[in-house]
Design a protein around this motif. Structure first.
Motif, PDB file in Angstrom:
ATOM      1  N   GLY A  65       7.916  11.105 -31.201  1.00 56.09           N
ATOM      2  CA  GLY A  65       7.076  10.952 -32.380  1.00 56.09           C
ATOM      3  C   GLY A  65       6.635  12.321 -32.858  1.00 56.09           C
ATOM      4  N   PRO A  66       5.590  12.376 -33.670  1.00 56.07           N
ATOM      5  CA  PRO A  66       5.141  13.663 -34.214  1.00 56.07           C
ATOM      6  C   PRO A  66       4.600  14.595 -33.123  1.00 56.07           C
ATOM      7  CG  PRO A  66       3.666  11.896 -34.897  1.00 56.07           C
ATOM      8  CD  PRO A  66       4.799  11.263 -34.170  1.00 56.07           C
ATOM      9  N   SER A  67       4.718  15.893 -33.377  1.00 54.32           N
ATOM     10  CA  SER A  67       4.285  16.865 -32.375  1.00 54.32           C
ATOM     11  C   SER A  67       2.787  16.812 -32.112  1.00 54.32           C
ATOM     12  CB  SER A  67       4.700  18.284 -32.780  1.00 54.32           C
ATOM     13  OG  SER A  67       4.111  18.642 -33.996  1.00 54.32           O
ATOM     14  N   ALA A  68       2.011  16.229 -33.012  1.00 52.87           N
ATOM     15  CA  ALA A  68       0.572  16.089 -32.790  1.00 52.87           C
ATOM     16  C   ALA A  68       0.278  15.205 -31.576  1.00 52.87           C
ATOM     17  CB  ALA A  68      -0.114  15.523 -34.030  1.00 52.87           C
ATOM     18  N   GLN A  69       1.274  14.495 -31.079  1.00 49.11           N
ATOM     19  CA  GLN A  69       1.083  13.640 -29.908  1.00 49.11           C
ATOM     20  C   GLN A  69       1.167  14.410 -28.590  1.00 49.11           C
ATOM     21  OE1 GLN A  69       3.934  10.471 -30.230  1.00 49.11           O
ATOM     22  NE2 GLN A  69       2.870   9.509 -31.938  1.00 49.11           N
ATOM     23  N   ILE A  70       1.540  15.691 -28.638  1.00 48.00           N
ATOM     24  CA  ILE A  70       1.591  16.486 -27.410  1.00 48.00           C
ATOM     25  C   ILE A  70       0.197  16.571 -26.815  1.00 48.00           C
ATOM     26  CG2 ILE A  70       1.913  18.814 -26.465  1.00 48.00           C
ATOM     27  CD1 ILE A  70       4.130  19.239 -28.483  1.00 48.00           C
ATOM     28  N   GLN A  71       0.072  16.267 -25.558  1.00 44.89           N
ATOM     29  CA  GLN A  71      -1.192  16.401 -24.856  1.00 44.89           C
ATOM     30  C   GLN A  71      -1.020  17.427 -23.742  1.00 44.89           C
ATOM     31  OE1 GLN A  71      -4.218  14.956 -25.718  1.00 44.89           O
ATOM     32  NE2 GLN A  71      -2.973  14.519 -27.514  1.00 44.89           N
ATOM     33  N   MET A  72      -1.659  18.572 -23.919  1.00 45.64           N
ATOM     34  CA  MET A  72      -1.574  19.640 -22.934  1.00 45.64           C
ATOM     35  C   MET A  72      -2.612  19.359 -21.853  1.00 45.64           C
ATOM     36  SD  MET A  72       0.785  21.481 -24.320  1.00 45.64           S
ATOM     37  CE  MET A  72       0.738  23.173 -23.832  1.00 45.64           C
ATOM     38  N   GLY A  73      -2.172  19.092 -20.649  1.00 50.10           N
ATOM     39  CA  GLY A  73      -3.077  18.781 -19.555  1.00 50.10           C
ATOM     40  C   GLY A  73      -3.539  20.027 -18.826  1.00 50.10           C
ATOM     41  N   THR A  74      -3.878  19.871 -17.565  1.00 54.08           N
ATOM     42  CA  THR A  74      -4.291  20.993 -16.725  1.00 54.08           C
ATOM     43  C   THR A  74      -3.043  21.738 -16.274  1.00 54.08           C
ATOM     44  OG1 THR A  74      -6.246  19.794 -16.003  1.00 54.08           O
ATOM     45  CG2 THR A  74      -5.528  21.641 -14.621  1.00 54.08           C
ATOM     46  N   PRO A  75      -2.987  23.042 -16.517  1.00 50.76           N
ATOM     47  CA  PRO A  75      -1.777  23.788 -16.188  1.00 50.76           C
ATOM     48  C   PRO A  75      -1.714  24.181 -14.722  1.00 50.76           C
ATOM     49  CG  PRO A  75      -3.396  25.287 -17.041  1.00 50.76           C
ATOM     50  CD  PRO A  75      -4.007  23.902 -17.128  1.00 50.76           C
ATOM     51  N   THR A  76      -0.523  24.546 -14.313  1.00 55.29           N
ATOM     52  CA  THR A  76      -0.375  25.257 -13.051  1.00 55.29           C
ATOM     53  C   THR A  76      -0.226  26.727 -13.417  1.00 55.29           C
ATOM     54  OG1 THR A  76       2.026  24.947 -13.105  1.00 55.29           O
ATOM     55  CG2 THR A  76       0.744  23.326 -11.871  1.00 55.29           C
ATOM     56  N   VAL A  77      -0.489  27.597 -12.473  1.00 54.59           N
ATOM     57  CA  VAL A  77      -0.328  29.028 -12.683  1.00 54.59           C
ATOM     58  C   VAL A  77       0.930  29.456 -11.954  1.00 54.59           C
ATOM     59  CG1 VAL A  77      -1.330  31.303 -12.290  1.00 54.59           C
ATOM     60  CG2 VAL A  77      -2.791  29.403 -12.985  1.00 54.59           C
ATOM     61  N   GLU A  78       1.859  30.081 -12.689  1.00 53.24           N
ATOM     62  CA  GLU A  78       3.109  30.501 -12.073  1.00 53.24           C
ATOM     63  C   GLU A  78       2.830  31.495 -10.947  1.00 53.24           C
ATOM     64  OE1 GLU A  78       6.484  29.466 -12.945  1.00 53.24           O
ATOM     65  OE2 GLU A  78       5.130  27.916 -13.668  1.00 53.24           O
ATOM     66  N   GLY A  79       3.434  31.236  -9.801  1.00 58.44           N
ATOM     67  CA  GLY A  79       3.270  32.113  -8.648  1.00 58.44           C
ATOM     68  C   GLY A  79       1.993  31.862  -7.866  1.00 58.44           C
ATOM     69  N   LEU A  80       1.366  30.718  -8.070  1.00 58.70           N
ATOM     70  CA  LEU A  80       0.110  30.399  -7.383  1.00 58.70           C
ATOM     71  C   LEU A  80       0.133  28.922  -7.000  1.00 58.70           C
ATOM     72  CD1 LEU A  80      -2.591  31.756  -6.641  1.00 58.70           C
ATOM     73  CD2 LEU A  80      -3.494  30.897  -8.790  1.00 58.70           C
ATOM     74  N   LYS A  81       0.173  28.642  -5.690  1.00 55.87           N
ATOM     75  CA  LYS A  81       0.249  27.250  -5.243  1.00 55.87           C
ATOM     76  C   LYS A  81      -1.110  26.571  -5.233  1.00 55.87           C
ATOM     77  CE  LYS A  81       4.425  27.847  -2.602  1.00 55.87           C
ATOM     78  NZ  LYS A  81       5.095  27.828  -1.333  1.00 55.87           N
ATOM     79  N   ASP A  82      -2.149  27.288  -4.860  1.00 55.80           N
ATOM     80  CA  ASP A  82      -3.496  26.739  -4.769  1.00 55.80           C
ATOM     81  C   ASP A  82      -4.336  27.332  -5.898  1.00 55.80           C
ATOM     82  OD1 ASP A  82      -6.090  26.029  -4.162  1.00 55.80           O
ATOM     83  OD2 ASP A  82      -6.094  26.896  -2.156  1.00 55.80           O
ATOM     84  N   PRO A  83      -4.891  26.489  -6.806  1.00 55.54           N
ATOM     85  CA  PRO A  83      -5.636  27.037  -7.937  1.00 55.54           C
ATOM     86  C   PRO A  83      -6.884  27.828  -7.530  1.00 55.54           C
ATOM     87  CG  PRO A  83      -5.847  24.649  -7.873  1.00 55.54           C
ATOM     88  CD  PRO A  83      -4.839  25.029  -6.835  1.00 55.54           C
ATOM     89  N   ASP A  84      -7.380  27.619  -6.327  1.00 52.05           N
ATOM     90  CA  ASP A  84      -8.559  28.357  -5.867  1.00 52.05           C
ATOM     91  C   ASP A  84      -8.195  29.640  -5.134  1.00 52.05           C
ATOM     92  OD1 ASP A  84     -10.415  26.535  -6.914  1.00 52.05           O
ATOM     93  OD2 ASP A  84     -10.069  25.195  -5.217  1.00 52.05           O
ATOM     94  N   SER A  85      -6.910  29.882  -4.988  1.00 53.44           N
ATOM     95  CA  SER A  85      -6.434  31.058  -4.267  1.00 53.44           C
ATOM     96  C   SER A  85      -6.103  32.180  -5.241  1.00 53.44           C
ATOM     97  CB  SER A  85      -5.176  30.672  -3.478  1.00 53.44           C
ATOM     98  OG  SER A  85      -4.488  31.815  -3.047  1.00 53.44           O
ATOM     99  N   TYR A  86      -6.026  33.365  -4.723  1.00 53.06           N
ATOM    100  CA  TYR A  86      -5.523  34.503  -5.494  1.00 53.06           C
ATOM    101  C   TYR A  86      -4.348  35.133  -4.755  1.00 53.06           C
ATOM    102  CZ  TYR A  86      -9.309  34.077  -8.776  1.00 53.06           C
ATOM    103  OH  TYR A  86     -10.150  33.599  -9.741  1.00 53.06           O
ATOM    104  N   ASP A  87      -3.630  34.316  -3.993  1.00 52.75           N
ATOM    105  CA  ASP A  87      -2.473  34.756  -3.237  1.00 52.75           C
ATOM    106  C   ASP A  87      -1.220  34.481  -4.064  1.00 52.75           C
ATOM    107  OD1 ASP A  87      -0.881  35.680  -1.201  1.00 52.75           O
ATOM    108  OD2 ASP A  87      -0.893  33.775  -0.110  1.00 52.75           O
ATOM    109  N   PHE A  88      -0.867  35.425  -4.931  1.00 55.01           N
ATOM    110  CA  PHE A  88       0.217  35.247  -5.881  1.00 55.01           C
ATOM    111  C   PHE A  88       1.567  35.613  -5.268  1.00 55.01           C
ATOM    112  CE2 PHE A  88      -3.447  35.765  -8.615  1.00 55.01           C
ATOM    113  CZ  PHE A  88      -3.227  34.848  -9.609  1.00 55.01           C
ATOM    114  N   THR A  89       2.616  34.972  -5.818  1.00 51.94           N
ATOM    115  CA  THR A  89       3.995  35.316  -5.487  1.00 51.94           C
ATOM    116  C   THR A  89       4.766  35.426  -6.803  1.00 51.94           C
ATOM    117  OG1 THR A  89       4.677  33.000  -5.320  1.00 51.94           O
ATOM    118  CG2 THR A  89       3.909  34.063  -3.284  1.00 51.94           C
TER     119      THR A  89
END
Length: 158
Positions: free
Chosen positions: A87-111
Protein backbone atom coordinates in the motif's frame (compact mmCIF):
# COMPACT_ATOMS: atom_id res chain seq x y z
CA UNK A 1 14.65 16.60 10.67
CA UNK A 2 16.30 15.42 13.87
CA UNK A 3 14.69 12.14 14.85
CA UNK A 4 12.11 12.09 12.06
CA UNK A 5 11.52 9.80 9.10
CA UNK A 6 9.79 11.23 6.04
CA UNK A 7 8.10 9.10 3.38
CA UNK A 8 6.15 9.87 0.23
CA UNK A 9 4.95 8.10 -2.87
CA UNK A 10 6.07 9.48 -6.21
CA UNK A 11 3.11 10.15 -8.50
CA UNK A 12 3.96 9.32 -12.11
CA UNK A 13 2.11 10.37 -15.24
CA UNK A 14 2.49 9.42 -18.89
CA UNK A 15 5.25 11.38 -20.56
CA UNK A 16 4.65 13.06 -23.89
CA UNK A 17 5.54 10.74 -26.72
CA UNK A 18 7.90 11.54 -29.52
CA UNK A 19 9.09 9.73 -32.62
CA UNK A 20 11.34 6.80 -31.76
CA UNK A 21 10.57 6.90 -28.00
CA UNK A 22 9.91 3.64 -26.15
CA UNK A 23 6.25 3.08 -25.38
CA UNK A 24 4.78 3.91 -21.98
CA UNK A 25 7.34 6.43 -20.74
CA UNK A 26 6.41 8.09 -17.46
CA UNK A 27 7.61 11.19 -15.66
CA UNK A 28 7.34 12.43 -12.05
CA UNK A 29 4.25 14.57 -11.54
CA UNK A 30 4.20 15.12 -7.78
CA UNK A 31 4.15 13.51 -4.37
CA UNK A 32 1.34 11.63 -2.67
CA UNK A 33 0.88 10.17 0.81
CA UNK A 34 3.53 12.43 2.34
CA UNK A 35 4.06 11.35 5.93
CA UNK A 36 6.47 11.91 8.79
CA UNK A 37 6.96 9.99 11.99
CA UNK A 38 9.25 10.35 14.96
CA UNK A 39 11.92 7.69 15.23
CA UNK A 40 12.83 5.68 18.31
CA UNK A 41 16.22 5.05 19.83
CA UNK A 42 17.58 1.60 20.67
CA UNK A 43 15.62 1.55 23.96
CA UNK A 44 12.31 2.39 22.27
CA UNK A 45 12.20 6.05 23.39
CA UNK A 46 10.84 8.59 20.90
CA UNK A 47 13.60 10.86 19.62
CA UNK A 48 12.86 14.55 19.84
CA UNK A 49 15.03 17.54 19.01
CA UNK A 50 17.99 16.17 20.99
CA UNK A 51 20.76 16.82 18.46
CA UNK A 52 23.25 14.56 20.22
CA UNK A 53 21.06 11.45 19.91
CA UNK A 54 18.64 12.26 17.10
CA UNK A 55 20.72 14.00 14.42
CA UNK A 56 19.97 11.94 11.34
CA UNK A 57 23.13 12.27 9.29
CA UNK A 58 22.60 9.69 6.56
CA UNK A 59 20.04 7.22 5.29
CA UNK A 60 19.91 4.23 2.98
CA UNK A 61 16.87 2.04 2.36
CA UNK A 62 16.97 -1.60 1.30
CA UNK A 63 13.46 -1.77 -0.08
CA UNK A 64 11.03 -2.97 1.07
CA UNK A 65 12.11 -4.12 4.55
CA UNK A 66 15.06 -2.14 5.93
CA UNK A 67 16.25 1.37 6.60
CA UNK A 68 19.72 2.21 7.94
CA UNK A 69 20.23 5.61 9.56
CA UNK A 70 23.60 7.04 10.52
CA UNK A 71 23.45 9.21 13.64
CA UNK A 72 25.92 12.02 14.11
CA UNK A 73 27.74 12.53 17.43
CA UNK A 74 26.74 9.17 18.93
CA UNK A 75 28.60 7.30 16.16
CA UNK A 76 25.74 4.86 15.65
CA UNK A 77 24.24 3.13 12.67
CA UNK A 78 20.62 2.29 13.46
CA UNK A 79 18.86 -0.51 11.59
CA UNK A 80 15.08 -0.17 11.37
CA UNK A 81 13.39 -3.31 10.08
CA UNK A 82 9.78 -3.01 8.98
CA UNK A 83 7.20 -5.19 7.31
CA UNK A 84 7.00 -5.16 3.54
CA UNK A 85 4.37 -2.78 2.21
CA UNK A 86 1.33 -3.55 0.16
CA UNK A 87 0.00 0.00 0.00
CA UNK A 88 1.10 3.62 0.34
CA UNK A 89 4.46 4.38 1.93
CA UNK A 90 2.69 6.26 4.73
CA UNK A 91 1.91 2.80 6.14
CA UNK A 92 5.58 2.20 7.03
CA UNK A 93 5.91 1.88 10.78
CA UNK A 94 9.45 2.34 12.03
CA UNK A 95 9.78 0.39 15.27
CA UNK A 96 12.61 0.16 17.78
CA UNK A 97 15.89 -0.18 15.90
CA UNK A 98 18.86 -2.37 16.51
CA UNK A 99 22.30 -0.80 16.47
CA UNK A 100 24.70 -2.33 13.96
CA UNK A 101 27.60 -3.99 15.74
CA UNK A 102 25.87 -4.02 19.14
CA UNK A 103 24.08 -7.12 20.45
CA UNK A 104 22.91 -5.70 23.79
CA UNK A 105 21.29 -2.23 23.66
CA UNK A 106 22.60 -1.45 27.16
CA UNK A 107 26.16 -2.37 26.22
CA UNK A 108 28.85 -0.32 24.57
CA UNK A 109 30.79 -3.37 23.40
CA UNK A 110 30.75 -2.74 19.65
CA UNK A 111 31.91 -4.99 16.82
CA UNK A 112 32.16 -4.52 13.06
CA UNK A 113 30.85 -1.23 11.65
CA UNK A 114 29.77 -0.14 15.13
CA UNK A 115 33.34 -0.44 16.40
CA UNK A 116 34.73 1.36 13.34
CA UNK A 117 32.30 4.27 13.88
CA UNK A 118 33.40 4.63 17.51
CA UNK A 119 36.83 5.68 16.25
CA UNK A 120 35.25 8.15 13.85
CA UNK A 121 35.72 11.22 16.00
CA UNK A 122 37.79 14.31 16.40
CA UNK A 123 37.55 17.22 18.83
CA UNK A 124 34.58 19.46 18.12
CA UNK A 125 31.82 16.87 17.85
CA UNK A 126 31.18 17.02 14.11
CA UNK A 127 31.47 13.34 13.35
CA UNK A 128 29.63 10.13 12.56
CA UNK A 129 28.30 8.16 9.62
CA UNK A 130 28.25 10.99 7.07
CA UNK A 131 27.10 8.88 4.13
CA UNK A 132 25.72 5.40 3.53
CA UNK A 133 25.18 3.34 0.42
CA UNK A 134 24.30 -0.24 -0.37
CA UNK A 135 26.94 -2.01 -2.41
CA UNK A 136 25.94 -4.05 -5.48
CA UNK A 137 23.90 -7.05 -4.40
CA UNK A 138 22.29 -5.09 -1.56
CA UNK A 139 23.79 -7.10 1.29
CA UNK A 140 26.77 -4.92 2.26
CA UNK A 141 26.82 -1.29 3.38
CA UNK A 142 29.49 1.27 2.68
CA UNK A 143 29.71 3.74 5.57
CA UNK A 144 31.66 6.97 5.12
CA UNK A 145 33.05 8.47 8.32
CA UNK A 146 33.06 12.21 8.96
CA UNK A 147 35.26 14.01 11.45
CA UNK A 148 36.70 17.44 11.99
CA UNK A 149 39.81 18.39 10.09
CA UNK A 150 42.69 18.27 12.61
CA UNK A 151 43.74 21.76 13.69
CA UNK A 152 40.88 23.45 11.80
CA UNK A 153 37.66 25.12 12.92
CA UNK A 154 34.93 22.81 14.23
CA UNK A 155 32.83 23.26 11.11
CA UNK A 156 35.55 22.07 8.70
CA UNK A 157 35.34 18.35 8.13
CA UNK A 158 37.20 15.75 6.11
Amino acid sequence: GAGRFFTADLHLEPAPSFAGAPEQLTRPAGLQNVYTQQLKDRWGHILTTDKAHADTESLVVRWPNDAFIGVEMTHLLRHYAHAALDGPSAQIQMGTPTVEGLKDPDSYDFTGVGKALQSCSQAGGNNGAEALTLLPGGEKLLVVCEHNKPGAANDLTI
